[in-house]
Design a protein around this motif. Structure first.
Motif, PDB file in Angstrom:
ATOM      1  N   VAL A 125     -13.795   6.593  -2.182  1.00 37.63           N
ATOM      2  CA  VAL A 125     -14.268   5.731  -3.271  1.00 37.63           C
ATOM      3  C   VAL A 125     -14.151   4.248  -2.913  1.00 37.63           C
ATOM      4  O   VAL A 125     -14.181   3.391  -3.771  1.00 37.63           O
ATOM      5  N   LYS A 126     -14.044   3.986  -1.621  1.00 41.12           N
ATOM      6  CA  LYS A 126     -13.975   2.587  -1.190  1.00 41.12           C
ATOM      7  C   LYS A 126     -15.318   2.162  -0.598  1.00 41.12           C
ATOM      8  O   LYS A 126     -16.034   2.992  -0.035  1.00 41.12           O
ATOM      9  N   PRO A 127     -15.629   0.858  -0.672  1.00 41.06           N
ATOM     10  CA  PRO A 127     -16.931   0.432  -0.139  1.00 41.06           C
ATOM     11  C   PRO A 127     -16.966   0.279   1.385  1.00 41.06           C
ATOM     12  O   PRO A 127     -17.980  -0.154   1.925  1.00 41.06           O
TER      13      PRO A 127
ATOM     14  N   LYS B 271     -17.170   9.886  -8.727  1.00 44.99           N
ATOM     15  CA  LYS B 271     -16.638   9.368  -9.996  1.00 44.99           C
ATOM     16  C   LYS B 271     -17.350   9.968 -11.204  1.00 44.99           C
ATOM     17  O   LYS B 271     -17.077   9.583 -12.344  1.00 44.99           O
TER      18      LYS B 271
ATOM     19  N   PRO C 239     -12.213  -1.400  -6.691  1.00 43.19           N
ATOM     20  CA  PRO C 239     -13.346  -0.573  -7.083  1.00 43.19           C
ATOM     21  C   PRO C 239     -14.405  -1.373  -7.841  1.00 43.19           C
ATOM     22  O   PRO C 239     -14.054  -2.288  -8.583  1.00 43.19           O
TER      23      PRO C 239
ATOM     24  N   LYS D  26       0.841  -1.198   0.000  1.00 44.54           N
ATOM     25  CA  LYS D  26       0.000   0.000   0.000  1.00 44.54           C
ATOM     26  C   LYS D  26       0.879   1.252   0.000  1.00 44.54           C
ATOM     27  O   LYS D  26       0.614   2.210  -0.724  1.00 44.54           O
TER      28      LYS D  26
ATOM     29  N   THR E 271       0.653  17.399   1.244  1.00 46.17           N
ATOM     30  CA  THR E 271       0.115  17.055  -0.084  1.00 46.17           C
ATOM     31  C   THR E 271      -1.324  17.560  -0.149  1.00 46.17           C
ATOM     32  O   THR E 271      -1.824  17.940  -1.185  1.00 46.17           O
TER      33      THR E 271
ATOM     34  N   ARG F 158       5.589  10.080 -12.224  1.00 49.93           N
ATOM     35  CA  ARG F 158       4.972  11.365 -12.593  1.00 49.93           C
ATOM     36  C   ARG F 158       6.013  12.355 -13.116  1.00 49.93           C
ATOM     37  O   ARG F 158       5.823  12.982 -14.151  1.00 49.93           O
TER      38      ARG F 158
ATOM     39  N   ASN G 235       5.794   6.372  -7.464  1.00 41.83           N
ATOM     40  CA  ASN G 235       4.816   7.179  -8.206  1.00 41.83           C
ATOM     41  C   ASN G 235       5.346   8.574  -8.510  1.00 41.83           C
ATOM     42  O   ASN G 235       5.026   9.135  -9.557  1.00 41.83           O
TER      43      ASN G 235
ATOM     44  N   ASP H 250      -7.222   1.925  -7.819  1.00 40.34           N
ATOM     45  CA  ASP H 250      -8.605   2.329  -8.097  1.00 40.34           C
ATOM     46  C   ASP H 250      -8.968   2.080  -9.554  1.00 40.34           C
ATOM     47  O   ASP H 250      -9.825   2.736 -10.113  1.00 40.34           O
TER      48      ASP H 250
ATOM     49  N   LEU I  60      -8.104  14.151  -3.516  1.00 39.09           N
ATOM     50  CA  LEU I  60      -7.191  13.073  -3.901  1.00 39.09           C
ATOM     51  C   LEU I  60      -7.818  11.794  -3.353  1.00 39.09           C
ATOM     52  O   LEU I  60      -7.833  11.586  -2.134  1.00 39.09           O
TER      53      LEU I  60
ATOM     54  N   ASP J  13       0.778   9.132 -14.467  1.00 40.08           N
ATOM     55  CA  ASP J  13       0.137   9.180 -13.155  1.00 40.08           C
ATOM     56  C   ASP J  13      -0.771   7.958 -13.052  1.00 40.08           C
ATOM     57  O   ASP J  13      -1.893   7.968 -13.559  1.00 40.08           O
ATOM     58  N   ILE J  14      -0.256   6.909 -12.438  1.00 44.60           N
ATOM     59  CA  ILE J  14      -0.999   5.635 -12.447  1.00 44.60           C
ATOM     60  C   ILE J  14      -1.773   5.432 -11.149  1.00 44.60           C
ATOM     61  O   ILE J  14      -1.206   5.488 -10.063  1.00 44.60           O
ATOM     62  N   ASN J  15      -3.057   5.171 -11.311  1.00 45.91           N
ATOM     63  CA  ASN J  15      -3.927   4.929 -10.158  1.00 45.91           C
ATOM     64  C   ASN J  15      -4.008   3.419  -9.932  1.00 45.91           C
ATOM     65  O   ASN J  15      -4.939   2.756 -10.384  1.00 45.91           O
TER      66      ASN J  15
ATOM     67  N   THR K 178      -7.837  -2.778  -0.907  1.00 51.41           N
ATOM     68  CA  THR K 178      -8.925  -2.182  -1.699  1.00 51.41           C
ATOM     69  C   THR K 178     -10.305  -2.276  -1.049  1.00 51.41           C
ATOM     70  O   THR K 178     -11.235  -1.626  -1.524  1.00 51.41           O
TER      71      THR K 178
ATOM     72  N   ARG L 278      -6.886   8.733  -3.804  1.00 51.53           N
ATOM     73  CA  ARG L 278      -5.956   7.603  -3.894  1.00 51.53           C
ATOM     74  C   ARG L 278      -5.201   7.452  -2.588  1.00 51.53           C
ATOM     75  O   ARG L 278      -5.102   8.402  -1.814  1.00 51.53           O
ATOM     76  N   GLU L 279      -4.700   6.234  -2.368  1.00 53.38           N
ATOM     77  CA  GLU L 279      -3.911   6.010  -1.150  1.00 53.38           C
ATOM     78  C   GLU L 279      -2.722   6.968  -1.155  1.00 53.38           C
ATOM     79  O   GLU L 279      -2.040   7.114  -2.174  1.00 53.38           O
ATOM     80  N   ALA L 280      -2.502   7.629  -0.037  1.00 51.80           N
ATOM     81  CA  ALA L 280      -1.331   8.498   0.076  1.00 51.80           C
ATOM     82  C   ALA L 280      -0.828   8.384   1.508  1.00 51.80           C
ATOM     83  O   ALA L 280      -1.623   8.247   2.446  1.00 51.80           O
ATOM     84  N   THR L 281       0.471   8.414   1.673  1.00 47.75           N
ATOM     85  CA  THR L 281       1.047   8.268   3.011  1.00 47.75           C
ATOM     86  C   THR L 281       1.145   9.639   3.690  1.00 47.75           C
ATOM     87  O   THR L 281       1.798  10.533   3.167  1.00 47.75           O
TER      88      THR L 281
ATOM     89  N   SER M  13       1.294   4.043  -3.001  1.00 45.38           N
ATOM     90  CA  SER M  13       0.568   5.258  -2.632  1.00 45.38           C
ATOM     91  C   SER M  13       0.953   6.427  -3.535  1.00 45.38           C
ATOM     92  O   SER M  13       2.021   6.425  -4.160  1.00 45.38           O
ATOM     93  N   TYR M  14       0.078   7.406  -3.580  1.00 48.76           N
ATOM     94  CA  TYR M  14       0.229   8.542  -4.493  1.00 48.76           C
ATOM     95  C   TYR M  14       1.576   9.231  -4.323  1.00 48.76           C
ATOM     96  O   TYR M  14       2.214   9.619  -5.291  1.00 48.76           O
ATOM     97  N   ASN M  15       2.007   9.383  -3.055  1.00 48.16           N
ATOM     98  CA  ASN M  15       3.255  10.121  -2.826  1.00 48.16           C
ATOM     99  C   ASN M  15       4.439   9.214  -2.521  1.00 48.16           C
ATOM    100  O   ASN M  15       5.379   9.614  -1.849  1.00 48.16           O
TER     101      ASN M  15
END
Lengths: 292, 442
Positions: free
Chosen positions: B207-209, B421, A236, A122, B273, A136, A132, A147, B261, A142-144, A232, B263-266, A126-128
């Motif tokens: 966006v998660k269930p 979305k 999604p 994870k 961010t 970028r 990634n 999701d 944002l 920029d890969i998601n 996840t 998406r997963e971010a730390t 992660s985005y940062n």
């Protein structure tokens, strides 16, 4: 067999029989009963509901998603892990020394906690994360990862392949070690060298290992829980929703223990049927190469 | 011969099973009898699986037992297999539930109450005195269940707030966090102009269930927009349509302007961010350890959730992340009352609540937390907790429906996720969600 021997046999087998009765047979019978009720395990009373739980499960979007997701995972995971394990086994097999050390090294991810591995993945995705940021900044991508309905299951399949490839490589390695040298010598005399030798001698001779690894890998796909749970949550759009997630959600989150048990029974039947099909296909392939 | 052997074996197995079942019952009886004959009441107390909470309850039990030699309290952490709810479910099913446990959310309590697994606390002797002594009349009023009973005694209440990066807000020309949707969008616009790579709010759960994630996104904003309108009453959906659509519209605008944002971010807030985060007080010990540079009012500030432009921000409500104590129906009447007496004793002294607050950082669920002298010096030393304390009366606990999980799953599936979305308009998403929830409530 005389009476004393028979008694001794029963006596020696009794610990396993008692264990199986308490931990397998009794829970199985209980689960079969529970699946026909609407009990949530905590209410003082409940009703038997006939086939209602099974009918509901049959028409449930999430159960159908779990069904298809499993095969999607299988399509991704099984070829990757089988090819990866075989490749790894061939490399270790070709090493002049320290085979044991490398085998243990590749086996280590198998021992790692699923939750810990998933948290690491994870972080990596992660985005940062550095990965990634590199994508970028240097590649303009920029890969998601988690999701996307295609990338998310692929990431989970890759993560599981990383975890299991070392374990399955050990099974292939033992298969490689057990191929008699004489067979290779005979093949060489018949002109089978290099790629031909690998394709027409090594691969067919590894049939028992292929059989074991493939069946283990296929069976594993019906029990996936930790990785999608952490990464996840099944999304999604249910693209990583597995049987075990569905059972867990129903039985322990929504307290629908009866329904959850019905889903678990359907899962067992689907698992059994799928493994049977794979067994038949593999046995057919084995028979073609003289493995009866 | 073979058949006879099998029958003998089956008989042996059955005997073993019966003996073990018998032993189990015998243990239980002995325990109960012992309790009666020696006039000692013994009961189990399950604390949350969190070392600080366990330590608090252990010290309370030890102190109580010193003064009450006829009571024996066994404090232990609740099993988490695989979650604390599942652990309790298994314990009830196997007849090993404790007499009392903490860490119970209102939603789970509704499931337990519907199954008659817990007892109404208001029917126990001394309930009204406890509420008065602990000064929690307002706080507990929103905890009343649809059947007019109180099944949970809230221990702590985290009035969820939003954290804002003040250092960045100041760079953008603001001296305080935005309070209305327009102000938020304006901040967002300026943020993107100055820092195109930054986001307003980083939250992958949007966006998660995951059902419980809705507490910390949808309900924070919906409660603020609707003046804390009840979402469900009994088995009726009583939503505020206007507030609901506006809430979803706000999410849509945030996403449209690239301010979310998902998406997963730390640690995105800590790393700047993003500049806004849903924040509970449990984060502060983590920051103290990992991000000592995070200083209240220097680089971050706290605020109630933003509201639609036509709503007064000073009256905004928020979501209460709150958990409490329940008493289990499987305990004997004697154990239930003894457990309740212990709880009464704990909350009869404000010092115990202060100890709790200091040890756990979780604000006690009291009406007077921000004004009671006992807490004043502690709150002055920890000003970031003061805002949480002040907003306890503005915090709305989760819905008390046994179908909470299904309902909150549907909020995500039918409304929040598709709006974010761009798959549905807020109006359609809201109507679809209502229809789906109605189906579950029937």
């Amino acid at each position: 067999m005389n009476k004393t021997t028979a008694r001794l046999g029963w006596l020696l087998a009794s610990p396993y029989l008692i264990y199986s009765f308490i931990f397998f047979l009794f829970p199985l019978i209980w689960a079969l009963y529970l699946a026909f009720t609407n009990w949530n395990l905590i209410a003082p009373d409940y009703e038997t509901v006939g086939l209602q739980n099974f009918i509901e499960a049959f028409f449930s979007q999430s159960v159908r998603a779990a069904f298809w997701t499993t095969y999607k995972f299988m399509l991704m995971f099984v070829p990757i892990v089988v090819a990866g394990a075989l490749f790894l086994a061939l490399i270790i097999h070709s090493l002049p020394r320290l085979k044991g050390l490398f085998s243990v090294g590749y086996f280590l991810p198998y021992l790692a906690s699923g939750v810990a591995s998933a948290i690491v993945v994870k972080g990596v995705l992660s985005y940062n994360s550095p990965l990634n940021i590199f994508f970028r900044n240097h590649l303009g991508m920029d890969i998601n990862w988690l999701d996307s309905p295609i990338l998310a299951p692929l990431m989970i399949a890759l993560m599981m392949a990383w975890k299991f490839v070392g374990y399955y490589a050990l099974l292939f390695l033992s298969g490689l070690e057990s191929i008699p040298k004489e067979i290779y010598e005979a093949a060489e005399m018949d002109g089978a060298v290099g790629w031909k030798r690998f394709w027409y001698v090594t691969i067919p001779m590894l049939y028992p290992s292929f059989y074991t690894v493939t069946i283990l890998a296929v069976g594993l796909m019906f029990g996936i829980f930790t990785e999608p749970y952490v990464l996840t949550g099944g999304g999604p759009d249910y693209s990583t929703h597995t049987w075990q997630l569905e059972i867990y959600n129903q039985a322990f989150e929504k307290l629908n223990a009866g329904y959850g048990t019905a889903v678990a029974i359907i899962n067992s039947i689907v698992t059994f049927a799928s493994i049977l099909v794979f067994r038949k296909i593999l046995e057919k392939w084995g028979a073609k190469h003289g493995w009866e | 011969m073979k058949k006879k052997g099998f029958v003998q074996m089956a008989a042996a197995l059955l005997t073993v099973a019966l003996i073990s079942a018998g032993c189990q019952n015998a243990d239980k009886d002995t325990g109960a009898k012992e309790g009666k004959s020696s006039q000692t009441v013994t009961f189990d107390f399950w604390a949350a699986p969190n070392p600080t909470q366990q330590a608090f309850w252990k010290s309370m039990a030890d102190e109580y037992m010193k003064d009450h030699p006829n009571v024996k309290i066994k404090v232990s952490p609740m099993p988490e297999s695989p979650s604390s709810e599942a652990g309790i479910q298994s314990a009830i099913a196997s007849g090993h539930a404790p007499a009392v446990s903490e860490n119970i959310s209102r939603g789970f309590a509704a499931q337990l109450a519907a199954s008659r697994a817990i007892v109404p606390l208001d029917e126990l002797k001394g309930f009204d005195e406890l509420i008065e002594q602990r000064n929690m009349k307002t706080t507990i009023s929103s905890w009343e269940f649809a059947d007019q009973h109180q099944y949970v005694l809230p221990i702590y209440s985290n009035a969820m707030l939003f954290g804002w990066r003040m250092d960045i807000l100041k760079e953008l020309g603001y001296q305080e966090p935005p309070k209305t949707y327009s102000e938020v969008m304006e901040v967002g616009q300026k943020l993107k102009e100055k820092y195109p790579d930054k986001f307003l709010w980083a939250r992958a759960d949007l966006v998660k269930p995951t059902w419980w994630a809705r507490w910390f996104d949808f309900f924070m904003l919906y409660n603020a927009a609707s003046d804390g309108n009840n979402f469900i009453k009994g088995n009726q959906l009583v939503v505020d349509d206007q507030a609901g659509v506006k809430t979803l519209q706000f999410f849509k605008e945030l996403q449209k302007n690239d301010l979310l944002l998902t998406r997963e971010a730390t640690d995105p807030f800590e790393n700047a961010t993003s500049i806004m985060v849903d924040l509970g007080p449990w984060t502060f010990p983590y920051w103290a350890e990992k991000f000592p540079e995070m200083k209240f009012q220097q680089n971050y500030a706290l605020s109630l959730p933003p509201v639609p432009d036509d709503v007064d921000p000073s009256k905004a409500k928020t979501f209460a992340d709150t958990k409490g104590l329940v008493i289990y129906a499987s305990a004997t009447k004697e154990q239930q009352q003894a457990a309740f007496d212990f709880i009464r004793w704990v909350y009869s002294d404000v010092k115990h609540d202060l100890d709790w607050f200091k040890q756990t950082n979780l604000p006690p669920a009291r009406d007077d937390l921000s004004i009671n002298e006992a807490f004043v010096s502690y709150l002055e030393e920890n000003p970031q907790l003061k805002q949480y304390a002040e907003n306890i009366p503005n915090a709305i606990p989760p819905v008390d429906n046994e179908k909470t999980v299904e309902i909150q799953e549907l909020i995500g599936k039918e409304a929040l996720t598709p709006v974010i979305k761009g798959q549905k308009t807020p109006e359609k998403a809201w109507e679809d969600m209502k229809k789906a929830i109605d189906g579950v409530l029937k």
